[in-house]
Design a protein around this motif. Structure first.
Motif, PDB file in Angstrom:
ATOM      1  N   PHE A 118     -14.395  37.964  35.945  1.00  0.00           N
ATOM      2  CA  PHE A 118     -15.523  38.818  36.329  1.00  0.00           C
ATOM      3  C   PHE A 118     -16.629  38.752  35.275  1.00  0.00           C
ATOM      4  N   GLU A 119     -16.234  38.775  34.012  1.00  0.00           N
ATOM      5  CA  GLU A 119     -17.240  38.772  32.942  1.00  0.00           C
ATOM      6  C   GLU A 119     -17.989  37.447  32.878  1.00  0.00           C
ATOM      7  N   MET A 120     -17.282  36.332  33.099  1.00  0.00           N
ATOM      8  CA  MET A 120     -17.963  35.045  33.037  1.00  0.00           C
ATOM      9  C   MET A 120     -18.995  34.917  34.145  1.00  0.00           C
ATOM     10  N   TYR A 121     -18.614  35.310  35.353  1.00  0.00           N
ATOM     11  CA  TYR A 121     -19.571  35.223  36.456  1.00  0.00           C
ATOM     12  C   TYR A 121     -20.739  36.193  36.246  1.00  0.00           C
ATOM     13  N   ARG A 122     -20.459  37.385  35.742  1.00  0.00           N
ATOM     14  CA  ARG A 122     -21.548  38.331  35.508  1.00  0.00           C
ATOM     15  C   ARG A 122     -22.543  37.782  34.488  1.00  0.00           C
ATOM     16  N   ALA A 123     -22.040  37.106  33.458  1.00  0.00           N
ATOM     17  CA  ALA A 123     -22.918  36.520  32.451  1.00  0.00           C
ATOM     18  C   ALA A 123     -23.848  35.470  33.049  1.00  0.00           C
ATOM     19  N   GLN A 124     -23.427  34.873  34.167  1.00  0.00           N
ATOM     20  CA  GLN A 124     -24.254  33.874  34.840  1.00  0.00           C
ATOM     21  C   GLN A 124     -25.115  34.488  35.942  1.00  0.00           C
ATOM     22  N   GLY A 125     -25.056  35.808  36.091  1.00  0.00           N
ATOM     23  CA  GLY A 125     -25.851  36.480  37.116  1.00  0.00           C
ATOM     24  C   GLY A 125     -25.197  36.513  38.476  1.00  0.00           C
ATOM     25  N   VAL A 126     -23.902  36.204  38.566  1.00  0.00           N
ATOM     26  CA  VAL A 126     -23.174  36.202  39.836  1.00  0.00           C
ATOM     27  C   VAL A 126     -22.293  37.456  39.867  1.00  0.00           C
ATOM     28  N   THR A 127     -22.638  38.404  40.717  1.00  0.00           N
ATOM     29  CA  THR A 127     -21.908  39.678  40.741  1.00  0.00           C
ATOM     30  C   THR A 127     -21.138  39.914  42.029  1.00  0.00           C
ATOM     31  N   GLU A 128     -21.483  39.218  43.114  1.00  0.00           N
ATOM     32  CA  GLU A 128     -20.758  39.364  44.379  1.00  0.00           C
ATOM     33  C   GLU A 128     -19.656  38.314  44.405  1.00  0.00           C
ATOM     34  N   LEU A 129     -18.401  38.769  44.340  1.00  0.00           N
ATOM     35  CA  LEU A 129     -17.266  37.862  44.191  1.00  0.00           C
ATOM     36  C   LEU A 129     -16.217  38.124  45.261  1.00  0.00           C
ATOM     37  N   MET A 173      -4.373  34.900  41.710  1.00  0.00           N
ATOM     38  CA  MET A 173      -5.492  34.811  42.643  1.00  0.00           C
ATOM     39  C   MET A 173      -6.552  33.864  42.090  1.00  0.00           C
ATOM     40  N   VAL A 174      -7.485  33.522  42.980  1.00  0.00           N
ATOM     41  CA  VAL A 174      -8.642  32.719  42.617  1.00  0.00           C
ATOM     42  C   VAL A 174      -9.876  33.581  42.818  1.00  0.00           C
ATOM     43  N   VAL A 175     -10.734  33.623  41.807  1.00  0.00           N
ATOM     44  CA  VAL A 175     -11.980  34.387  41.887  1.00  0.00           C
ATOM     45  C   VAL A 175     -13.123  33.402  42.141  1.00  0.00           C
ATOM     46  N   LYS A 176     -13.907  33.664  43.190  1.00  0.00           N
ATOM     47  CA  LYS A 176     -14.978  32.757  43.601  1.00  0.00           C
ATOM     48  C   LYS A 176     -16.272  33.538  43.834  1.00  0.00           C
ATOM     49  N   PRO A 177     -17.429  32.883  43.683  1.00  0.00           N
ATOM     50  CA  PRO A 177     -18.672  33.519  44.139  1.00  0.00           C
ATOM     51  C   PRO A 177     -18.595  33.750  45.645  1.00  0.00           C
ATOM     52  N   ALA A 209     -20.772  34.008  47.821  1.00  0.00           N
ATOM     53  CA  ALA A 209     -21.736  33.216  48.593  1.00  0.00           C
ATOM     54  C   ALA A 209     -21.308  31.765  48.761  1.00  0.00           C
ATOM     55  N   ASN A 210     -20.213  31.364  48.102  1.00  0.00           N
ATOM     56  CA  ASN A 210     -19.746  29.980  48.100  1.00  0.00           C
ATOM     57  C   ASN A 210     -20.608  29.170  47.129  1.00  0.00           C
ATOM     58  N   LEU A 211     -21.223  28.062  47.555  1.00  0.00           N
ATOM     59  CA  LEU A 211     -22.014  27.240  46.636  1.00  0.00           C
ATOM     60  C   LEU A 211     -23.085  28.102  45.971  1.00  0.00           C
ATOM     61  N   THR A 212     -23.042  28.180  44.656  1.00  0.00           N
ATOM     62  CA  THR A 212     -23.944  29.068  43.920  1.00  0.00           C
ATOM     63  C   THR A 212     -24.528  28.333  42.727  1.00  0.00           C
ATOM     64  N   ARG A 213     -25.840  28.450  42.573  1.00  0.00           N
ATOM     65  CA  ARG A 213     -26.527  27.885  41.411  1.00  0.00           C
ATOM     66  C   ARG A 213     -26.937  29.013  40.472  1.00  0.00           C
ATOM     67  N   THR A 214     -26.872  28.730  39.194  1.00  0.00           N
ATOM     68  CA  THR A 214     -27.311  29.682  38.190  1.00  0.00           C
ATOM     69  C   THR A 214     -28.440  29.047  37.391  1.00  0.00           C
ATOM     70  N   ALA A 243     -22.572  27.054  39.444  1.00  0.00           N
ATOM     71  CA  ALA A 243     -21.523  27.960  38.990  1.00  0.00           C
ATOM     72  C   ALA A 243     -20.172  27.349  39.324  1.00  0.00           C
ATOM     73  N   GLN A 244     -19.158  27.707  38.540  1.00  0.00           N
ATOM     74  CA  GLN A 244     -17.807  27.247  38.854  1.00  0.00           C
ATOM     75  C   GLN A 244     -17.460  27.700  40.275  1.00  0.00           C
ATOM     76  N   PRO A 245     -16.940  26.800  41.120  1.00  0.00           N
ATOM     77  CA  PRO A 245     -16.618  27.196  42.497  1.00  0.00           C
ATOM     78  C   PRO A 245     -15.458  28.170  42.566  1.00  0.00           C
ATOM     79  N   GLY A 246     -14.646  28.222  41.521  1.00  0.00           N
ATOM     80  CA  GLY A 246     -13.534  29.157  41.505  1.00  0.00           C
ATOM     81  C   GLY A 246     -12.855  29.142  40.146  1.00  0.00           C
ATOM     82  N   LEU A 247     -12.273  30.275  39.773  1.00  0.00           N
ATOM     83  CA  LEU A 247     -11.494  30.377  38.536  1.00  0.00           C
ATOM     84  C   LEU A 247     -10.115  30.926  38.895  1.00  0.00           C
TER      85      LEU A 247
END
Length: 840
Positions: free
Chosen positions: A505-516, A741-745, A747-752, A757-761
């Protein structure tokens, strides 16, 4: 005084010692842009004033300058350059790399040069040297343009030198900031009726003058780009020119010149040209037009730029094509290639020059769109396409919609001009679209992807992949895609845990991706499913009998042919009952999924590795523990060793319990289940731009229609406000024995801001990681060591493989040749040979 310097050029400073060249260079250019002959003397001799080192110094200078020009960097040469021979070598260097040579002459009074030199303790060579240098300069000053310099700027006083400013100007062909969308139109050759119809079909509104002639065409969202050869052979060359000139003048189109425009311009200017190949028709039609229009045509053609580079360098338009090293360059050689291409020096049976098939060797990142050589149908070759489909010869007039890559054509009303070579005869060697060649995959490869730029595959990686692909993989006609590897989250600071959702969650938030979206991670085997609507589709669409394929991450089939066909038949019924083929209007689907149980694929791994470890532990550890307990009873001090063995016994039991959760007996297909989680592609479409909610809803429909075969992928959508819910769900999954589990954006394909953005962690549970790192990984000594794991390379690999997968899907959906699709799938497998810890 302002001096304009092309942004890509070779700037040659010319002047005697003491004229201020180095000071001038330091004031107006970056230090990395300036190559000084004195500095190069120092490099080779440790003495910048060692004249004996001059020859070697200039070899170094020319080498460095060549490397910079090859890379497209403005380069400034700081040397006296007063001798014609010295300047000639630099002009030749500029020509070699197709850049413009610019001379800036610093010529202050002689006394100024002498005074400045006398003030330098390291330059005590006397005034006579400066007198000689200025004499050489004066003799060559008038001939600088004849030597090949595109522009010459002479500064004759200290005040002029001090007051000058340098402004960098873009080359006329540099339109990287113009992104489109475009409609790129092939060779028109005077076919005005077809051009009007094509523009109308593309959504343009024609504007006509009082005489009813089209003089402009406007689209609300797009602009046209003409690849040249507007003139000759056709029924109304003036009408085509009038329309295109109006579109260009009003900002509704761009146009590059063709060889026929070049020849027409020379004819209009009275040059000695051969009146043939349709020029006679143009001149007859042109003679009926008023002089004002003829003058306008001459001015228009004279102002056309050899080629354009659009959209950040992603698109190049040139009449006859253009090799990568010439993109964005300016020289006579570049213009000649743009107009005429390159010939082998031979002629064919029709007496026409044989053109070198440059597109077959093209590996550039930019899409090159061109015309010039008529072909029955446009064909993609290595990210290039020829749009000349011979309208004037009775073929069609074709446009390419960019960036959509859609082709729109209008059939010619008639054959206006008989071709020297029948249109159906291939004009250049062309490979079979479904034939793979060894050279497609051997050696170092560079692949252009739409989402992640250029990606390279080293020769040794290709060699490793070739072994696997050629021996074990399914038929490449069914191998449209290989899934990427997936990176784990950063190491967690939580006690006793290597991985935890909070880091995702923190890595995606740092990239501006909050809907997961958090998706349940099935403990199975990644499976790609190519599913056809009926038994005829595979043969018609892919050229291979069968119902499709189900393959692993390395392209291997899970089952033998009979079991594969039976499983595909069951999946087809489920997909048909769910209405997927109809909804997506397709005859085939490509699905990403997990095949369960794990043992269906990994039985040998389980038996020979996991079960063997568990059995050995269950056999040896209890006996050793019993012996140590007897020793304790006998009064021996072995308590610490006994505690260690007891922990290892507990760990071994947990290890065995962990892998047994993911295994159950299967008989043929009985017990086999599939958990789809994403629709990858279908005919003419890819789906990475659709949110994961849509993909999972499609999977749920399959579950509803085939619950005995299809397993649901559970999920939880989270945002910055409910991380705790995601963490609690992960704890619930792993506490019940799940993998994680796998955490993904969402929206699917996401640019930062930094790219994809990583497609999944993946976030794996403590007990599952026991299978990855060993039964005793939780012991403090082991755990401390494992916390120090570097994920940078793994994440880079995941993004590269993700981009290659998206590229192969896009090419497959567009129906591109097999070898174009296969190079992407092959590259994914090749990258898998990179030396990365397989446990990550």
């Amino acid at each position: 005084m302002k001096i304009d310097v092309p942004a890509l050029s070779l700037v040659v400073l010319v002047g005697a010692s003491g004229s201020g060249k180095s000071t001038f260079a330091g004031k107006h250019f970056r230090s990395t842009e300036v190559i000084s002959s004195d500095f190069c003397r120092g490099l080779v001799s440790d003495d910048e004033n060692d004249q004996a080192a001059t020859k070697d110094a200039f070899e170094v200078l020319h080498f460095i300058a060549g490397k910079r020009l090859a890379a497209g960097r403005l380069t400034v040469v700081d040397a006296t350059n007063v001798q014609t021979e010295a300047r000639k070598e630099l002009v030749n260097l500029a020509r070699e790399y197709d850049v413009l040579p610019v001379a800036i002459v610093l010529d202050p009074p002689e006394r100024v040069c002498i005074e400045r030199t006398e003030q330098r303790a390291d330059r005590q060579f006397g005034a006579k040297v400066i007198v000689r240098q200025r004499s050489q300069l004066k003799r060559g000053l008038r001939s600088l343009k004849r030597e090949g310099f595109r522009t010459v700027h002479v500064l004759s006083s200290v005040d002029e030198i001090d007051a000058v400013s340098i402004e960098r100007t873009r080359l006329f062909n540099d339109l990287k900031d113009v992104t489109g969308p475009f409609d790129i139109i092939g060779d028109v050759h005077g076919c005005r009726p077809e051009l009007e119809q094509l523009l109308t079909d593309l959504g343009y509104t024609l504007t006509r003058d009082a005489a009813g002639r089209p003089v402009d065409a406007v689209h609300p969202d797009r602009r046209a780009v003409f690849v040249g050869d507007l003139v000759d052979r056709g029924p109304d060359t003036p009408g085509v020119l009038r329309l295109v000139i109006g579109m260009v003048a009003n900002g509704n189109a761009y146009c590059v010149p063709g060889n026929h425009e070049d020849k027409l311009l020379r004819a209009l200017r009275g040059k000695n040209v051969k009146i043939s190949h349709g020029l006679e028709t143009t001149l007859e039609q042109h003679a009926l037009e008023p002089q004002e229009f003829r003058d306008e045509v001459e001015t228009f053609i004279d102002g056309l730029i050899s080629h354009y580079v659009f959209d950040g360098g992603k698109l190049v338009v040139s009449h006859a094509g253009l090799v990568e090293r010439m993109h964005g360059r300016a020289s006579g050689r570049v213009r000649s290639f743009c107009l005429y291409g390159e010939t082998t020096g031979e002629t064919d049976e029709f007496g026409l020059p044989v053109r070198y098939p440059w597109a077959n060797d093209y590996r550039g990142r930019a899409m090159v769109v061109y015309g010039h050589t008529p072909t029955p149908e446009p064909e993609w070759i290595n990210n290039t396409i020829c749009l000349d489909t011979g309208c004037v010869f009775g073929g069609s007039l074709t446009a390419l919609r960019y960036p959509e890559r859609e082709l729109v054509s209008v059939k010619a009303a008639e054959e206006y001009y008989a071709p020297a070579k029948p249109l159906h005869v291939a004009t250049a060697p062309s490979r079979e679209p479904d034939v793979l060649e060894l050279t497609d995959v051997t050696g170092r490869r560079v692949i252009e992807t739409a989402t992640h730029g250029r990606l390279s595959v080293r020769a040794e990686q290709a060699g490793a992949a070739l072994e696997v692909m050629s021996r074990f993989a399914i038929d490449p006609r069914f191998l449209l895609y290989l899934p990427p590897t997936m990176s784990p989250v950063a190491t967690s600071p939580e006690p006793g845990l290597l991985e935890h959702p909070r880091q995702a969650f923190e890595m995606y938030r740092a990239q501006g991706v909050t809907e997961l979206v958090c998706e349940e991670k099935h403990m199975g085997s990644r499976a790609v499913v190519l599913l056809t609507r009926d038994d005829d589709v595979a043969e018609k669409r892919f050229g291979l009998a069968g119902r499709g394929a189900i393959h692993t991450r390395t392209g291997r089939s899970f089952f033998d042919a009979d079991l594969t066909d039976e499983l595909l038949l069951r999946l087809r019924r489920v997909a048909s009952d769910a209405g997927l083929f109809e909804e997506l209007d397709t005859s085939w689907l490509l699905l990403d999924s997990e095949l369960l149980p794990w043992s269906a694929k990994a039985e040998d791994l389980l038996r020979n590795q996991y079960a063997a470890v568990g059995a050995a532990a269950r056999t040896s550890l209890p006996a050793a523990t019993a012996a140590l307990r007897s020793a304790v009873d006998a009064g021996l001090d072995v308590g610490e060793l006994l505690a260690s063995l007891e922990r290892r016994t507990t760990n071994a039991a947990k290890f065995t319990e962990a892998y047994r959760r993911y295994c159950w007996p299967t008989d043929g297909l009985d017990g086999v289940r599939l958990a789809p989680f994403q629709v990858l592609a279908s005919e003419g479409a890819t789906y990475q731009d659709r949110p994961h909610a849509w993909h999972l809803e499609v999977a749920d429909r399959m579950v509803a229609k085939g619950p005995e075969l299809i397993t649901q992928t559970r999920r939880l959508f989270v945002d910055a406000g409910n991380w705790d819910a995601g963490i609690a769900w992960w704890e619930e999954l792993t506490g019940a024995g799940g993998e994680g589990m796998v955490v993904k954006p969402a929206a699917n394909l996401t640019r930062t801001g930094k790219g994809l953005a990583q497609p999944g962690l993946k976030v794996r549970g403590q007990e599952y990681l026991r299978l990855i790192y060993g039964p005793d990984y939780t012991d403090p000594a082991n755990f401390t060591r494992l916390r120090d794991r570097n994920l940078g390379h793994k994440r880079s690999l995941a993004l590269r493989e993700y981009a290659l997968g998206l590229e192969s899907l896009a090419r497959a959906a567009r129906g591109e040749p097999l070898w174009r699709i296969h190079e992407c799938a092959f590259a994914v497998l090749a990258l898998e040979s990179e030396p990365i810890d397989p446990r990550l």
